[in-house]
Design an enzyme around this catalytic site. Structure first.
Site, PDB file in Angstrom:
ATOM      1  N   HIS A 283       0.831  -1.213   0.000  1.00  0.00           N
ATOM      2  CA  HIS A 283       0.000   0.000   0.000  1.00  0.00           C
ATOM      3  C   HIS A 283       0.868   1.268   0.000  1.00  0.00           C
ATOM      4  CE1 HIS A 283      -3.682   2.331   1.163  1.00  0.00           C
ATOM      5  NE2 HIS A 283      -2.787   3.115   1.774  1.00  0.00           N
ATOM      6  N   GLU A 284       1.848   1.307   0.866  1.00  0.00           N
ATOM      7  CA  GLU A 284       2.689   2.514   0.963  1.00  0.00           C
ATOM      8  C   GLU A 284       3.522   2.718  -0.302  1.00  0.00           C
ATOM      9  OE1 GLU A 284       2.168   4.722   3.246  1.00  0.00           O
ATOM     10  OE2 GLU A 284       0.873   3.402   4.399  1.00  0.00           O
ATOM     11  N   HIS A 287       1.639   4.695  -2.662  1.00  0.00           N
ATOM     12  CA  HIS A 287       1.733   6.141  -2.388  1.00  0.00           C
ATOM     13  C   HIS A 287       3.070   6.703  -2.872  1.00  0.00           C
ATOM     14  CE1 HIS A 287      -1.984   6.453  -0.255  1.00  0.00           C
ATOM     15  NE2 HIS A 287      -1.597   5.810   0.848  1.00  0.00           N
ATOM     16  N   HIS A 293      -5.729   7.246  -2.725  1.00  0.00           N
ATOM     17  CA  HIS A 293      -6.592   6.138  -2.339  1.00  0.00           C
ATOM     18  C   HIS A 293      -7.633   5.821  -3.399  1.00  0.00           C
ATOM     19  CE1 HIS A 293      -5.399   6.781   2.094  1.00  0.00           C
ATOM     20  NE2 HIS A 293      -4.707   5.791   1.555  1.00  0.00           N
TER      21      HIS A 293
HETATM   22  N1  TQI Z   1      -1.319   5.430   6.911  1.00  0.00           N
HETATM   23  C1  TQI Z   1      -2.042   6.241   6.021  1.00  0.00           C
HETATM   24  C2  TQI Z   1      -2.086   5.563   4.624  1.00  0.00           C
HETATM   25  O1  TQI Z   1      -1.058   5.094   4.156  1.00  0.00           O
HETATM   26  C3  TQI Z   1      -1.339   7.564   5.875  1.00  0.00           C
HETATM   27  C4  TQI Z   1      -2.024   8.416   4.869  1.00  0.00           C
HETATM   28  C5  TQI Z   1      -3.242   8.957   4.956  1.00  0.00           C
HETATM   29  C6  TQI Z   1      -1.536   8.748   3.613  1.00  0.00           C
HETATM   30  N2  TQI Z   1      -3.552   9.621   3.810  1.00  0.00           N
HETATM   31  C7  TQI Z   1      -2.533   9.499   3.000  1.00  0.00           C
HETATM   32  C8  TQI Z   1      -0.373   8.473   2.968  1.00  0.00           C
HETATM   33  C9  TQI Z   1      -2.382   9.997   1.711  1.00  0.00           C
HETATM   34  C10 TQI Z   1      -0.194   8.985   1.710  1.00  0.00           C
HETATM   35  C11 TQI Z   1      -1.211   9.706   1.089  1.00  0.00           C
HETATM   36  O2  TQI Z   1      -3.155   5.536   4.052  1.00  0.00           O
HETATM   37  S1  TQI Z   1      -2.034   4.249   7.722  1.00  0.00           S
HETATM   38  C12 TQI Z   1      -3.788   1.576   5.451  1.00  0.00           C
HETATM   39  C13 TQI Z   1      -5.199   1.253   5.035  1.00  0.00           C
HETATM   40  C14 TQI Z   1      -2.300   2.942   6.643  1.00  0.00           C
HETATM   41  C15 TQI Z   1      -3.583   2.628   6.271  1.00  0.00           C
HETATM   42  O3  TQI Z   1      -1.068   3.806   8.671  1.00  0.00           O
HETATM   43  O4  TQI Z   1      -3.278   4.690   8.213  1.00  0.00           O
HETATM   44  C16 TQI Z   1      -2.731   0.810   4.994  1.00  0.00           C
HETATM   45  C17 TQI Z   1      -1.240   2.197   6.212  1.00  0.00           C
HETATM   46  F1  TQI Z   1      -5.314   1.320   3.750  1.00  0.00           F
HETATM   47  F2  TQI Z   1      -5.537   0.067   5.395  1.00  0.00           F
HETATM   48  F3  TQI Z   1      -6.025   2.086   5.600  1.00  0.00           F
HETATM   49  C18 TQI Z   1      -1.452   1.122   5.377  1.00  0.00           C
HETATM   50 CL1  TQI Z   1      -2.962  -0.536   3.946  1.00  0.00          CL
HETATM   51 ZN    ZN Z   2      -2.939   5.057   2.178  1.00  0.00          ZN
END
Ligand code: TQI
Ligand code: ZN
Ligand code: CA
Ligand code: ZN
Length: 371
Positions: A283-284, A287, A293
């Site tokens: 996922h990261e 990004h 998303h």
């Molecule tokens: N981290 C958030 C994410 O990666 C951080 C974030 C929010 C972000 N909005 C963003 C990063 C926009 C970049 C661009 O979404 S988290 C998930 C999921 C997170 C969340 O730690 O909340 C995953 C990390 F998708 F499940 F909500 C990994 Cl897979």
């Molecule tokens: Zn994300």
């Protein structure tokens, strides 16, 4: 702001070891102490599960709490002085909008699919603010085109980019990555990232090469705890798991306080409150490459994963998104052909931006809202 502070408080209660500074890994769930897996808000969890099957017109103990939940996320606009336990029109319309937003069948009923969805970790931010949303329910119906394949609603691909569509420059198709030397990660952990990178490079013309020179690597991976100097402090177990910056920044930070689990192969579920490292890495990396998303539930870039589950395979929507940024891999033999999801990179998908999202577990939401 008040809510954010409450979230921090709620998370501290669940904190594993606030003084520990390096990441801890659990090879599998049975090595995680059971006290970490128990939790205080299990009763709200049970109450919510009992709502499954509730219909408009019913009255049921605790439905007022569900209304509180929907109010917090923007589905019930004005706070009536007292929420009752009646399944009234207000609740029905909130449920329908929620279902549309998350690509569930908009029945207006608390079917099991919908209730299970509510119990998953999610963004801490409201989905609807002052009546507007970037999610499905706020889009014109033509945008949210559906086709009925075997009687189910299928939405058009909804990947997104960051504002301005930042991406790695076209003369840079081999990106290097390095691990923060201080973390002293084992090869086993490093290989999880290598596998995650491979999943993206399969679908595009991008390749990823590991280097040991941290300072000059395009993508720099590190586990940190708490405040680590970029203005986005980590928050202990759960809450934010990791964050990555948009291109061409390359910073990829993971919360060293999570119960990271390294799974492999066919494992599909791990325990509650354990976080599958590869799922988060895939996922990261999305990004890091420029994807925001997606509203497609199967997509890696969907902003929610069931706690305790593993999701590592790119969905069609992810593949279309990454190929819109970088083109396809001539050697790719996966299912990149748009199926019923018509690809149109001009503007049909409209890049939209989802603000800061926390991987908030239901328990934290319940603690914050006092459910
Ligand atoms: N981290 C958030 C994410 O990666 C951080 C974030 C929010 C972000 N909005 C963003 C990063 C926009 C970049 C661009 O979404 S988290 C998930 C999921 C997170 C969340 O730690 O909340 C995953 C990390 F998708 F499940 F909500 C990994 Cl897979
Ligand atoms: Zn994300
Ligand atoms: Ca965290
Ligand atoms: Zn950071």
């Amino acid at each position: 702001m008040r809510y954010l502070l409450l979230v921090a408080t709620a998370i501290t209660v669940l904190s594993l070891s606030p003084t520990q500074t390096s990441a801890h890994f659990f090879p599998n769930i049975s090595s995680i102490p059971t006290w970490i897996l128990s939790n205080a808000t299990a009763s709200a969890w049970d109450a919510f599960q009992n709502f499954t099957g509730c219909h408009p017109g019913d009255k049921m103990d605790g439905l007022a709490k569900l209304k509180k939940y929907f109010h917090y996320f923007g589905y019930i606009p004005d706070l009536p002085s007292n929420f009752t336990d009646d399944f009234d029109d207000m609740l029905e319309s909130a449920v329908k909008t929620y279902q549309k937003n998350f690509n569930l069948e908009p029945t207006g009923q608390l079917d099991s699919q919908t209730m299970q969805h509510i119990l998953r970790p999610r963004c801490g931010n409201p989905d609807i603010v002052n009546g507007t949303t970037t999610m499905n329910s706020g889009k014109p119906t033509s945008y949210n085109a559906t086709s009925s394949t075997n009687g189910h609603l299928h939405s058009v691909g909804h990947y997104s980019f960051f504002p301005g569509m930042p991406r790695w420059p076209s003369n840079k198709r081999d990106l290097t990555y390095a691990f923060l030397p201080d973390n002293q990660l084992t090869d086993e952990v490093k290989n999880v990232f290598a596998t995650a990178f491979d999943r993206w490079s399969e679908a595009t013309s991008l390749t990823f090469t590991r280097t040991d020179v941290y300072t000059t690597a395009d993508i720099r991976i590190g586990f940190f705890t708490g405040d680590h100097g970029d203005g986005e402090p980590f928050d202990g177990p759960m809450g934010t798991l990791a964050h990555a910056f948009s291109p061409p920044n390359g910073r990829f930070h993971l919360d060293g306080d999570e119960n990271w689990v390294i799974t492999s192969g066919t494992t599909t579920s791990i325990s509650m409150s354990a976080i599958d490292l590869e799922s988060v890495a895939v996922h990261e990396i999305g990004h890091l490459l420029g994807l925001g998303h997606s509203s497609v539930e199967d997509a890696i870039m969907y902003p929610s994963i069931s706690s305790g589950s593993r999701k590592v395979e790119l969905a069609n929507d992810d593949i279309q998104g990454i190929q819109a940024l970088y083109g396809n891999n001539p050697n790719f033999n996966g299912s990149s052909a748009p199926t019923d999801q018509q690809r149109d990179t001009s503007d049909a998908h409209g890049a939209y931006f989802l603000g800061s999202c926390l991987g908030l577990s239901f328990f934290v939401v319940a603690a914050v809202l006092g459910l």
